[in-house]
Motif scaffolding. Structure first.
Motif, PDB file in Angstrom:
ATOM      1  N   GLY A 197       0.824  -1.202   0.000  1.00 36.45           N
ATOM      2  CA  GLY A 197       0.000   0.000   0.000  1.00 36.45           C
ATOM      3  C   GLY A 197       0.858   1.251   0.000  1.00 36.45           C
ATOM      4  O   GLY A 197       0.589   2.215  -0.723  1.00 36.45           O
ATOM      5  N   GLN A 198       1.913   1.222   0.804  1.00 42.04           N
ATOM      6  CA  GLN A 198       2.779   2.392   0.875  1.00 42.04           C
ATOM      7  C   GLN A 198       3.524   2.610  -0.438  1.00 42.04           C
ATOM      8  O   GLN A 198       3.782   3.749  -0.838  1.00 42.04           O
ATOM      9  N   GLU A 199       3.850   1.495  -1.117  1.00 41.15           N
ATOM     10  CA  GLU A 199       4.502   1.632  -2.432  1.00 41.15           C
ATOM     11  C   GLU A 199       3.572   2.301  -3.433  1.00 41.15           C
ATOM     12  O   GLU A 199       4.009   3.113  -4.247  1.00 41.15           O
ATOM     13  N   ILE A 200       2.291   1.949  -3.360  1.00 42.53           N
ATOM     14  CA  ILE A 200       1.321   2.556  -4.276  1.00 42.53           C
ATOM     15  C   ILE A 200       1.267   4.065  -4.052  1.00 42.53           C
ATOM     16  O   ILE A 200       1.278   4.853  -4.991  1.00 42.53           O
ATOM     17  N   ILE A 201       1.227   4.447  -2.767  1.00 44.00           N
ATOM     18  CA  ILE A 201       1.155   5.873  -2.446  1.00 44.00           C
ATOM     19  C   ILE A 201       2.404   6.593  -2.955  1.00 44.00           C
ATOM     20  O   ILE A 201       2.332   7.649  -3.590  1.00 44.00           O
ATOM     21  N   ARG A 202       3.558   5.963  -2.718  1.00 43.88           N
ATOM     22  CA  ARG A 202       4.829   6.564  -3.151  1.00 43.88           C
ATOM     23  C   ARG A 202       4.838   6.752  -4.681  1.00 43.88           C
ATOM     24  O   ARG A 202       5.157   7.825  -5.181  1.00 43.88           O
ATOM     25  N   CYS A 203       4.469   5.698  -5.393  1.00 40.63           N
ATOM     26  CA  CYS A 203       4.484   5.764  -6.856  1.00 40.63           C
ATOM     27  C   CYS A 203       3.481   6.794  -7.367  1.00 40.63           C
ATOM     28  O   CYS A 203       3.777   7.556  -8.287  1.00 40.63           O
ATOM     29  N   ALA A 204       2.283   6.816  -6.760  1.00 42.50           N
ATOM     30  CA  ALA A 204       1.256   7.746  -7.225  1.00 42.50           C
ATOM     31  C   ALA A 204       1.743   9.188  -7.072  1.00 42.50           C
ATOM     32  O   ALA A 204       1.502  10.034  -7.936  1.00 42.50           O
ATOM     33  N   LYS A 205       2.466   9.445  -5.986  1.00 44.82           N
ATOM     34  CA  LYS A 205       2.978  10.801  -5.772  1.00 44.82           C
ATOM     35  C   LYS A 205       4.025  11.160  -6.834  1.00 44.82           C
ATOM     36  O   LYS A 205       4.169  12.318  -7.210  1.00 44.82           O
ATOM     37  N   ILE A 206       4.764  10.146  -7.306  1.00 47.76           N
ATOM     38  CA  ILE A 206       5.758  10.388  -8.350  1.00 47.76           C
ATOM     39  C   ILE A 206       5.061  10.676  -9.687  1.00 47.76           C
ATOM     40  O   ILE A 206       5.424  11.592 -10.409  1.00 47.76           O
ATOM     41  N   PHE A 207       4.023   9.872  -9.992  1.00 52.99           N
ATOM     42  CA  PHE A 207       3.410   9.973 -11.322  1.00 52.99           C
ATOM     43  C   PHE A 207       2.433  11.139 -11.469  1.00 52.99           C
ATOM     44  O   PHE A 207       2.336  11.724 -12.546  1.00 52.99           O
ATOM     45  N   ALA A 208       1.674  11.462 -10.406  1.00 55.24           N
ATOM     46  CA  ALA A 208       0.571  12.418 -10.534  1.00 55.24           C
ATOM     47  C   ALA A 208       0.956  13.716 -11.264  1.00 55.24           C
ATOM     48  O   ALA A 208       0.261  14.112 -12.204  1.00 55.24           O
ATOM     49  N   PRO A 209       2.072  14.371 -10.873  1.00 55.99           N
ATOM     50  CA  PRO A 209       2.402  15.624 -11.562  1.00 55.99           C
ATOM     51  C   PRO A 209       2.628  15.432 -13.061  1.00 55.99           C
ATOM     52  O   PRO A 209       2.217  16.270 -13.875  1.00 55.99           O
ATOM     53  N   ASP A 210       3.251  14.282 -13.449  1.00 54.86           N
ATOM     54  CA  ASP A 210       3.505  14.028 -14.872  1.00 54.86           C
ATOM     55  C   ASP A 210       2.215  13.954 -15.673  1.00 54.86           C
ATOM     56  O   ASP A 210       2.205  14.219 -16.869  1.00 54.86           O
ATOM     57  N   TYR A 211       1.149  13.550 -15.026  1.00 57.09           N
ATOM     58  CA  TYR A 211      -0.117  13.390 -15.736  1.00 57.09           C
ATOM     59  C   TYR A 211      -1.035  14.602 -15.512  1.00 57.09           C
ATOM     60  O   TYR A 211      -2.210  14.565 -15.869  1.00 57.09           O
TER      61      TYR A 211
END
Lengths: 410, 287
Positions: free
Chosen positions: A181-195
């Motif tokens: 779950g924490q990995e998902i949150i970490r990754c989402a924070k990385i990707f969100a600005p790009d999208y």
């Protein structure tokens, strides 16, 4: 008689002659999955994919005339057992390659054993990112890693606007506080600005709690355009019930498989889960692999799922590598895997049935970390619950159904 | 404000279950001075019994409540009489600790063998009916369950206060030897008490099935909270357990909403420790 049948007959004759004149022994693949214990259902299902591929390969003449034999290693889903199971397979059963495991922790341990004994290993299913950070020479990952799953979910959120006309600007994350779950949150924070998307709420809840009402109220207050969810099956079920109760119906809810694709999810949430979307590695209505699935269903009485489709494909990769290497020597097979580049279909074999068209293991970097020997072309599909079953809606080109917007939860 | 009201209502609903669990635990502790470490697992057994009654015999979960209560009462009484009562004589705390903890592990594993570790739910025609009260909503089964547990709490209170058996239970809890002297069969009272505690846990489980997920480890969370309820509400006090349960439910939902879901358990336990310390100080001052 068709050429294919002729080949099979010739192969059988060759095999029979071979046996009579002291042919080469079979190539042995060690398969490490949980076959007993709490994860037995998952492991047994994965093994079906392996067995089915091996049967197909052997019936078509094996690897340059040599048959493949599967040696099962029951991990019981227990990290403490993984090492001894892997060592037994390598040192006593003398397997030529390893396939496994389901849980990433166990895969990591098995990979160490493979590395130390120069036995090539492919994982078809383990997704935790850091598995490919060790720089092992003999370890290869076929499936997408977690961050690729999350990227796929963002691609879906972007692409669905083309189909539905509703752009996603804000997202809320609902993930439990486990490692994944924490990995998902970490990754989402990385990707969100790009999208070009903004994360307006992050609900990192504790798994297995008696009540998720406040967590859902937080999501409701945030009122994001889409919700990204990661839960184990009990929380996934409780979430569905709580969404109803708190009268919150997010227009888009996309989950990272796990609990949402558990076989009991649809059954337990009949009438309240239509519209929920989830990542899948494969789905029976995907436009690829229909023939294979039909034959598979005839053999086992059930459809393939993501896990069995992946283990099926990984077995074919090993076969192709053995063929290319021309030997079972670990270092030669490893080199063959490094050079392997499968596009569209396996040589003398089936098409790639997963939702991507190329398999090639490459080193790459993600978020500042070096990764080794991942199948960088691997990606995922997304399915949506429609009329009580999962239907593939993305990638749009392989989709069997149209995206329903907004989700109805009926 | 609406969100706040909704969270309060949610807290009240889940708190009711903590109350019921706490009362069962409390009555056992009050009489025998033992902590029933398999209380959560008994709730789980109650869930599976309800599941069996519903899926195999077609009995509505609410109609199954009395059946579950009776079955659990008999199970509890048997467990008490054959295993716990003999151990009470040894005056060994570890013996009883291992006995109830072991029973919990046993029940979980038996459930796993019989029902596998699959997660199950019970769905009925009314299970997803939602009621609206102005700005707040609540699922119909939760309201019914809450009503049932209010009735049970009141009945339990009057049972202990006014009925002959209730009076005997209180007598044994106040002074076991004195009670025996005046002719109360304490072993029988122990059986009734433990059976009652088990029945309360089973009923909690039965009432939960319509909005929770049934699985072999479902009880642990509730069992643990029952302990908190007992300690916060005061050992042996039924009204204390009732209000402590509601308080715990409200605390959880409000903390999760206003402070953050990841801090939910942390804040609950921090509060629990603070309450313990304050009570200890008050008790010391009195002494």
């Amino acid at each position: 008689m068709s050429i294919k049948k002729l080949l099979v007959v010739m192969a059988c004759i060759a095999a029979l002659c071979g046996t009579a004149f002291g042919a080469e022994p079979p190539i042995r693949i060690g398969a490490m999955y949980a076959l007993t214990g709490a994860n037995a259902a998952i492991g047994t299902n994965i093994m079906r994919g392996v067995d089915f591929a091996v049967k197909m390969i052997n019936e078509a003449g094996g690897v340059n005339g040599r048959m493949i034999e599967v040696v099962r290693g029951d991990t019981e889903g227990d990290a403490a057992k993984a090492r001894s199971v892997a060592e037994k397979l390598v040192t006593q059963d003398h397997v030529d390659a390893l396939l496994g495991c389901h849980q990433s922790t166990l895969t990591n341990i098995a990979a160490q054993v493979g590395e130390a004994n120069e036995i090539p290993m492919i994982t078809a299913i383990s997704t935790v990112d850091n598995l490919s950070e060790n720089g092992y020479e003999y370890f290869f990952r076929m499936c997408p890693m977690n961050s690729v799953y999350v990227r796929g979910m963002f691609d879906y959120l972007r692409d669905q606007a083309r189909a539905t006309g509703h752009e996603v600007k804000t997202i809320a994350i609902f993930a439990d506080n486990s490692n994944i779950g924490q990995e998902i949150i970490r990754c989402a924070k990385i990707f969100a600005p790009d999208y070009g998307m903004e994360i307006v709420a992050t609900v990192e809840y504790q798994g297995g709690q008696p009540d998720l009402s406040s967590e859902v109220l937080t999501l409701k207050k945030a009122n994001a355009d889409a919700v990204i969810a990661e839960s184990y099956i009990n929380d996934a079920t409780l979430l569905m019930k709580t969404l109803q109760e708190q009268n919150y119906k997010p227009a888009i809810l996309v989950a990272k498989a796990n609990g949402y694709t558990d076989p009991t999810f649809l059954q337990n949430n009949q009438g309240i889960s239509n519209g929920v979307a989830s990542v899948v590695e494969w789905n029976p209505d995907l436009t690829k692999g229909q023939d294979i699935n039909a034959a598979f269903k005839k053999e086992y009485g059930i459809d393939m799922n993501g896990h069995s489709a992946e283990s099926f494909t990984a077995t074919w990769i090993l076969k192709t590598a053995f063929e290319a290497a021309g030997t079972t020597k670990g270092s030669a097979v490893k080199e063959a895997l490094e050079k392997l580049d499968i596009q569209g279909k396996f040589p003398n074999g089936p098409e790639i049935i997963l939702p991507y068209n190329r398999i090639k293991f490459e080193d790459h970097t993600f978020a500042g970390k070096q990764h080794y020997q991942n199948n960088v072309y691997a990606s995922i599909a997304i399915s949506q619950v429609q009329d009580g079953v999962y239907k593939t809606v993305w990638p749009l080109e392989y989709a069997g159904a149209k995206i329903q917007y907004p989700a109805q939860y009926k | 404000m609406d969100t706040f009201l909704q969270a309060c209502l949610n807290g009240l609903m889940i708190g009711g279950f903590y109350s019921l669990m706490g009362m069962g635990q409390n009555i056992i502790f009050g009489v025998m001075k033992i902590i029933n470490f398999c209380h959560g697992e008994m709730l789980m057994v109650g869930m599976y019994l309800t599941y069996v009654f519903h899926a195999w015999l077609g009995i509505d979960p609410y109609l199954a409540v009395p059946l579950v209560a009776l079955t659990m009462f008999l199970f509890g009484a048997l467990f008490q009489h054959t295993l716990i009562t003999p151990s009470l004589g040894t005056h060994s705390f570890t013996n009883l600790l291992f006995l109830t903890v072991g029973m919990g592990v046993l029940l979980t594993n038996v459930a796993q063998v019989i029902f596998s570790s699959d997660y199950r739910t019970i769905t009925t025609g009314y299970s997803s009916t939602i009621l609206s009260f102005g700005p707040v909503t609540v699922a119909l089964p939760k309201v019914v369950s809450f009503g049932v547990l209010i009735v049970i709490s009141i009945a339990l209170f009057f049972f202990l206060k006014y009925t002959p058996v209730g009076k005997k239970i209180r007598a044994v809890s106040q002074n076991p030897i004195g009670a025996q002297v005046v002719g109360i069969d304490s072993k029988k009272i122990y059986m009734i008490t433990y059976g009652l505690g088990a029945a309360l846990a089973g009923v909690s489980g039965a009432l939960l099935t319509l909005f929770y997920v049934i699985n072999p480890t479902a009880g642990s969370n509730f069992g643990f909270r029952a302990l908190i309820v007992v300690v916060v509400g005061g050992l042996g006090s039924i009204p204390g357990a009732f209000f402590a349960g509601i308080f715990l439910g409200l605390l959880e939902t409000l903390v999760s909403l206003f402070i953050g879901p990841s801090l939910r358990t942390l804040v609950v336990f921090a509060t629990f420790i603070v309450i313990l310390v304050i009570r200890q100080n008050i008790l010391l001052r009195r002494a």
